[in-house]
Design a protein around this motif. Structure first.
Motif, PDB file in Angstrom:
ATOM      1  N   VAL A  68      -7.773  -8.334   2.542  1.00 25.11           N
ATOM      2  CA  VAL A  68      -7.409  -7.188   1.712  1.00 25.11           C
ATOM      3  C   VAL A  68      -6.461  -7.622   0.595  1.00 25.11           C
ATOM      4  O   VAL A  68      -6.542  -7.130  -0.523  1.00 25.11           O
TER       5      VAL A  68
ATOM      6  N   LEU B  84      -1.757   1.004   1.193  1.00 19.36           N
ATOM      7  CA  LEU B  84      -2.563   1.368   2.364  1.00 19.36           C
ATOM      8  C   LEU B  84      -2.212   0.494   3.562  1.00 19.36           C
ATOM      9  O   LEU B  84      -2.141   0.980   4.696  1.00 19.36           O
TER      10      LEU B  84
ATOM     11  N   LEU C 272     -12.782  -0.533  -0.213  1.00 20.13           N
ATOM     12  CA  LEU C 272     -11.352  -0.671  -0.444  1.00 20.13           C
ATOM     13  C   LEU C 272     -11.072  -0.381  -1.911  1.00 20.13           C
ATOM     14  O   LEU C 272     -11.910  -0.673  -2.770  1.00 20.13           O
TER      15      LEU C 272
ATOM     16  N   ARG D  28      -9.942  -1.002  -5.582  1.00 21.06           N
ATOM     17  CA  ARG D  28      -9.894  -2.223  -6.385  1.00 21.06           C
ATOM     18  C   ARG D  28      -8.467  -2.549  -6.811  1.00 21.06           C
ATOM     19  O   ARG D  28      -8.123  -3.702  -7.011  1.00 21.06           O
TER      20      ARG D  28
ATOM     21  N   GLU E 121      -0.700   1.897   7.071  1.00 24.20           N
ATOM     22  CA  GLU E 121      -1.362   1.567   8.333  1.00 24.20           C
ATOM     23  C   GLU E 121      -0.398   0.888   9.292  1.00 24.20           C
ATOM     24  O   GLU E 121      -0.372   1.190  10.476  1.00 24.20           O
TER      25      GLU E 121
ATOM     26  N   THR F 272      -5.936  -8.610   6.977  1.00 25.48           N
ATOM     27  CA  THR F 272      -4.835  -8.408   6.034  1.00 25.48           C
ATOM     28  C   THR F 272      -4.924  -9.407   4.882  1.00 25.48           C
ATOM     29  O   THR F 272      -4.773  -9.039   3.709  1.00 25.48           O
TER      30      THR F 272
ATOM     31  N   ARG G  86      -4.058  -1.011  -2.487  1.00 20.67           N
ATOM     32  CA  ARG G  86      -4.421  -1.680  -1.224  1.00 20.67           C
ATOM     33  C   ARG G  86      -3.172  -2.032  -0.432  1.00 20.67           C
ATOM     34  O   ARG G  86      -3.115  -1.844   0.785  1.00 20.67           O
TER      35      ARG G  86
ATOM     36  N   ARG H 174      -4.878  -3.503  -6.562  1.00 28.51           N
ATOM     37  CA  ARG H 174      -4.149  -4.275  -5.556  1.00 28.51           C
ATOM     38  C   ARG H 174      -2.934  -3.512  -5.013  1.00 28.51           C
ATOM     39  O   ARG H 174      -2.653  -3.551  -3.825  1.00 28.51           O
TER      40      ARG H 174
END
Length: 106
Positions: A23, A98, A88, A90, A102, A20, A95, A92
């Motif tokens: 990412v 996501l 991933l 790019r 999740e 985490t 991300r 932010r």
């Protein structure tokens, strides 16, 4: 001082936390590698470099963020930790979304 062995639950929690942070760009892949090498495997740089078939200097440079590794090299050094390089977004914000998706499905 002897290192405390992590339980499988503790290892999974550490891996989830580090992934985490990676990412979210709070830490680098080298920092993840260093922490997992030390805390999960309890290996020195020399021991781990021998295990993955690279020089200790290359491992040191990877962990310090001083290298420009290939995808193949990253996969080689992360394989013993049960990890592989992936794609991933790019962006932010994407991300972060996501991660939220999740965590709500997991």
């Amino acid at each position: 001082m002897k290192r405390k062995e992590l339980s499988s639950v503790e290892r999974e929690a550490l891996l989830t936390t580090l992934a985490t942070q990676l990412v979210r760009e709070e830490i680098s892949s080298g920092q993840v590698l260093r922490q997992l090498r030390r805390d999960v495997l309890g290996m020195s740089q020399t021991q781990y470099a021998d295990l993955v078939g690279i020089s200790r200097r290359t491992l040191s440079d990877l962990e310090a963020g001083k290298a420009s590794p290939t995808v193949a090299l990253l996969n080689q050094v992360f394989r013993p930790l049960g990890l592989q390089v992936g794609l991933l977004p790019r962006n932010r914000e994407l991300r972060e979304r996501l991660l939220l998706v999740e965590s709500s499905t997991g």
